[in-house]
Design a protein around this motif. Sequence first.
Motif, PDB file in Angstrom:
ATOM      1  N   GLN A 178       0.824  -1.569   0.131  1.00  0.00           N
ATOM      2  CA  GLN A 178       0.082  -0.185   0.359  1.00  0.00           C
ATOM      3  C   GLN A 178       1.039   1.121  -0.261  1.00  0.00           C
ATOM      4  O   GLN A 178       1.952   1.332   1.081  1.00  0.00           O
ATOM      5  N   THR A 222       1.999   4.554   1.056  1.00  0.00           N
ATOM      6  CA  THR A 222       1.266   5.612   1.831  1.00  0.00           C
ATOM      7  C   THR A 222       2.796   6.456   1.740  1.00  0.00           C
ATOM      8  O   THR A 222       3.938   6.745   1.073  1.00  0.00           O
ATOM      9  N   THR A 223       2.252   7.580   2.421  1.00  0.00           N
ATOM     10  CA  THR A 223       3.153   9.063   2.465  1.00  0.00           C
ATOM     11  C   THR A 223       3.084   9.336   3.949  1.00  0.00           C
ATOM     12  O   THR A 223       3.581  10.574   4.395  1.00  0.00           O
ATOM     13  N   THR A 224       1.715   9.065   5.142  1.00  0.00           N
ATOM     14  CA  THR A 224       2.789   9.349   6.465  1.00  0.00           C
ATOM     15  C   THR A 224       2.294   8.624   7.397  1.00  0.00           C
ATOM     16  O   THR A 224       1.910   7.222   6.376  1.00  0.00           O
ATOM     17  N   GLU A 249      -0.909   6.781   7.535  1.00  0.00           N
ATOM     18  CA  GLU A 249      -1.321   5.604   6.356  1.00  0.00           C
ATOM     19  C   GLU A 249      -0.682   4.294   6.873  1.00  0.00           C
ATOM     20  O   GLU A 249      -0.713   3.174   6.272  1.00  0.00           O
ATOM     21  N   ILE A 250       0.700   4.453   7.541  1.00  0.00           N
ATOM     22  CA  ILE A 250       1.455   3.195   7.534  1.00  0.00           C
ATOM     23  C   ILE A 250       0.840   2.048   8.625  1.00  0.00           C
ATOM     24  O   ILE A 250       0.640   0.969   8.817  1.00  0.00           O
ATOM     25  N   ALA A 282      -2.140   0.353   6.502  1.00  0.00           N
ATOM     26  CA  ALA A 282      -2.084  -0.777   5.872  1.00  0.00           C
ATOM     27  C   ALA A 282      -1.375  -1.663   6.931  1.00  0.00           C
ATOM     28  O   ALA A 282      -2.209  -2.854   6.436  1.00  0.00           O
ATOM     29  N   ALA A 290       3.558  -1.090   4.379  1.00  0.00           N
ATOM     30  CA  ALA A 290       3.636   0.459   3.611  1.00  0.00           C
ATOM     31  C   ALA A 290       4.713   0.851   2.814  1.00  0.00           C
ATOM     32  O   ALA A 290       5.754   0.293   3.011  1.00  0.00           O
TER      33      ALA A 290
END
Length: 205
Positions: A141, A143-145, A148-149, A152, A159
Amino acid sequence: MGSQSNNRIFIFLGAFLAVAVLAVVIAVPLALSQNNVNGGDAAINILTEVPIIDGHNDWPYQLRRHLQNKINDIDFMTQNFSELYNGSHTDVPRMKIGKMGAQFWSCYCACAAGGKDAVRLGIEQIDVVRRYTEANPLIFQFTTTADEIMAANKEGKIACLIGIEGGHMIDSSLAALRTLFNLGTRYMTLTHSCDTPWATAFNTQ
């Protein structure tokens, strides 16, 4: 007098550290045995709660080097890249077994590309990361934050984040830096093994 006092302090600190290390060596195996947990199981339990975040992986470079970014026919879940391609130490089955929670994929090109096509090569590396991430939604997945990690990981996915390996890859352009950020990049090392006009590499004399 001062020298003798310093010696006593060093002796005391050395003895304290020796006792502390000995206590850990004795206490950890004892605690594990009392809970009927071996070292491997304990590690898996810890990694289940606090997954590993690996800050650097050259897999995108290996995909460019060996496959020219042609990844449409690759089964990422079963392919053992470490056996197929010399220089690669990554494959998804072992990432899953090792409880890899998040991976920063490093986008890299040689210093010789600086001032020439480094920006394009960097974008192509980002593109291949995005492609294999989106093509394998049961595994990865993007992710950028931090949030979000964590999301995931709750879904059992790895992530995926992006780092740029070397400031030569932006060609001293803030516009290029902003563009790479907008494409998902979340870190850039200042240098690799070559200087830039604004930073000195480790190997410069």
